[in-house]
Design a protein around this motif. Structure first.
Motif, PDB file in Angstrom:
ATOM      1  N   CYS A  49      30.887  40.022  33.202  1.00 44.53           N
ATOM      2  CA  CYS A  49      31.037  38.589  33.419  1.00 44.53           C
ATOM      3  C   CYS A  49      31.569  38.346  34.833  1.00 44.53           C
ATOM      4  CB  CYS A  49      31.965  37.974  32.378  1.00 44.53           C
ATOM      5  SG  CYS A  49      33.659  38.555  32.406  1.00 44.53           S
ATOM      6  N   THR A  50      31.391  37.128  35.310  1.00 45.84           N
ATOM      7  CA  THR A  50      31.766  36.816  36.683  1.00 45.84           C
ATOM      8  C   THR A  50      33.272  36.883  36.898  1.00 45.84           C
ATOM      9  OG1 THR A  50      31.621  34.485  36.112  1.00 45.84           O
ATOM     10  CG2 THR A  50      29.733  35.461  37.209  1.00 45.84           C
ATOM     11  N   ARG A  51      34.044  36.663  35.859  1.00 37.55           N
ATOM     12  CA  ARG A  51      35.501  36.785  35.990  1.00 37.55           C
ATOM     13  C   ARG A  51      35.886  38.232  36.299  1.00 37.55           C
ATOM     14  NH1 ARG A  51      39.900  33.937  33.848  1.00 37.55           N
ATOM     15  NH2 ARG A  51      38.654  32.167  34.492  1.00 37.55           N
ATOM     16  N   CYS A  52      35.277  39.183  35.591  1.00 33.28           N
ATOM     17  CA  CYS A  52      35.545  40.601  35.836  1.00 33.28           C
ATOM     18  C   CYS A  52      34.988  41.031  37.194  1.00 33.28           C
ATOM     19  CB  CYS A  52      34.947  41.454  34.728  1.00 33.28           C
ATOM     20  SG  CYS A  52      35.739  41.207  33.134  1.00 33.28           S
ATOM     21  N   LYS A  54      34.765  39.182  39.861  1.00 35.97           N
ATOM     22  CA  LYS A  54      35.711  38.667  40.856  1.00 35.97           C
ATOM     23  C   LYS A  54      36.968  39.533  40.918  1.00 35.97           C
ATOM     24  CE  LYS A  54      37.799  34.254  42.069  1.00 35.97           C
ATOM     25  NZ  LYS A  54      37.979  32.859  41.642  1.00 35.97           N
ATOM     26  N   THR A  55      37.437  39.987  39.761  1.00 30.21           N
ATOM     27  CA  THR A  55      38.640  40.823  39.695  1.00 30.21           C
ATOM     28  C   THR A  55      38.380  42.190  40.309  1.00 30.21           C
ATOM     29  OG1 THR A  55      39.260  39.699  37.671  1.00 30.21           O
ATOM     30  CG2 THR A  55      40.396  41.749  38.147  1.00 30.21           C
TER      31      THR A  55
END
Length: 59
Positions: A49-52, A54-55
């Motif tokens: 996912c885009t959250r991961c 980005k992280t």
């Protein structure tokens, strides 16, 4: 449906709510992207996912 291979995030259910407050079922799907990530010196293709994404870019 697709799941994030890092955090395990998958689709969630909820309601569409109209102006008249009628509720119909809907799905909230995570923004899954196929990317190549370096893990332990090797390049691995993952669906994350885009959250991961980005992280992992921060680290």
């Amino acid at each position: 449906m697709a799941k994030c291979e890092v955090c395990g995030k998958g689709p969630m259910s909820g309601h569409n709510v109209s102006f008249s407050q009628r509720k119909t079922k809907r799905q909230f799907r995570p923004n899954i992207q196929r990317t190549t990530v370096t893990q332990d010196g090797r390049r691995v293709r993952l669906h994350i996912c885009t959250r991961c994404l980005k992280t992992t870019a921060k680290v």
